[in-house]
Design a protein around this motif. Sequence first.
Motif: not given
Length: 577
Positions: A56-71, A93-98
């Motif tokens: 994630l760091r190598s993808l330019n994710i830094v402190k306080n970046s938001v990483v979302s997931v739908l799973a 983490a996003i609600n998969t029923r939305l």
Amino acid sequence: MDHLPKCKANYVPLTPLNFLNRAASAYANRNSIIYERTRFTWKQTHERCLRLASSLRSLNIVKNSVVSVLAPNIPAMYEMHFAVPMAGAVLNAINTRLNAKNIASILRHSEAKVFFVDCQFVSLASEAMRLLIGDSQESTFVAAESSIPLVIVIDDIDSPTGVRLGELEYEQLILKGNPMFVPDEILDEWDPITLNYTSGTTSEPKGVVYSHRGAYLSTLSLILGWEMGSEPIYLWSLPMFHCNGWTFTWGIAARGGTNVCLRNTTAYDMYRNISLHKVTHMCCAPIIFNILLEAKPHERQKIVSTVQTLTGGAPPPASLLEKMEHLGFHVTHAYGLTEATGPALVCEWQSEWNQLPRHEQAKIKARQGISILTLADADVKNMNTMRSVPRDGKTMGEIVLRGSSIMKGYFKDEKATSKAFDNGWFKTGDVGVIHPDGYMEIKDRSKDVIISGGENISSVEVENVLYRHPKVLEAAVVAMPHKRWGESPCAFIVAKNNGSDEDVREVDIIAHCRKNLSHFMVPKKVEFLPELPRNPTGKVLKGKLRAIANNFVVSKVTTGEISYDDQPPQILALSRL
Ligand code: ADP
């Protein structure tokens, strides 16, 4: 004693990330995750999380970046609860029923930098991304490249599908990542760890921010409140996207347990996994009880050893609790909300209640209970005077909370944040009473209280009685306009077997209610529906039912109608809070 030093050795910021380091060392070879034929140990889970964090760091994710997931509740979803904050980022983490529109709004509002999508949700996510990209191109402010997250598919680790969206796939990030990655130390325990959107049952979804400190303390107090011992075999029947699985994502690492991951919460899959892996613990909303209780014979397996079950999220009718206990589930009832990091009250059991008959025990268990340990205080207050209501089990007020499990606040919404906090309390918007023993009981959401002839009627109380009718599968009660009383209760019922095998009529339901309720609380109208409208977390959308009920103006005496003499004249009405 004031001169004693506060130093790096004794004043360490609280974070649940330490639970994983400890698990990797203390429980290295114990199963951490079981998902169909896939197995990991705690040592492997730790290593996979380090690898993912470094990628994630190598993808330019830094402190306080938001990483979302739908799973759904798959191993990757579990790993991200550690790996994303290990990279310094905030997990969303996003609600998969939305639907796609809601998902696009969350991605836009959270400013997610990376968006992980499970293979099952690729078309939903594509639609959401289409809306997001469309929106940003239409915007008069030219969209910065960075406002569009990088999408990464998570293929099914147990049975790969080959489905892709873009070039990257989750397992590649793990493979390429550095197992020796050293996460930055958490220097401030008040730093954000996750961002969870409320389910929006009564208002627009809001982004609730949890801190490392809040997550750490809530995890510990839920383990204690539920008396979870070491080495639990935990079934993921509660979505991890719901308040981070009520903190048990971190809690199972703390207890050196095994996470039994589950893609679908069907009766068949739940019974199969419980039996196969000898599940000891699970959490779920009461609606899952219906799925387990209504299972077809071929979907069921005998429950041979008791499954400790923590339920909450919606009021569990006493009759449902009783049926679950018969089946082999030992139920503990908790109440909470996203803003309180999940459970805030637990109906802590007192041994003297064991002597009571089963149905009495179920009634006691249906109360929401007392504060969990991380709360400094919980109370029921009259919101006009801010005074505590008397402990009489009758006087209603708003449930208020204060303590370390309450959120930091709503992301990018100062107005809503300051509205939620008042005089040192967090206001839940739920109406309840306190019993003489200090246990609280929810009567309604403030928006759902029915005010009839100056009386407050708790829809939950009427629903509890409806659930005791043998032909009722589901029930919801809302206010309906009434020419004389202002409002009166209207019941919506889903009959068992959709009413196909035996007829259940409005008069039967009303007669049942008249036998079991004060007459002013009896629904004046009963409407049968094939199913209740629910939000993506399974909560009944009472606003929708009220819209239907608004067309049923009752002015004349009907079967269930009553005279004013049936009501105690005392006027207790809370204006809607
Ligand atoms: P939303 O408020 O959008 O539904 P949440 O998922 O945070 O979002 O839901 C919290 C609400 O769920 C509480 O405010 C309360 O009304 C309801 N709730 C949670 N647990 C219980 C419970 N055990 N009994 C009754 N209601 C509950």
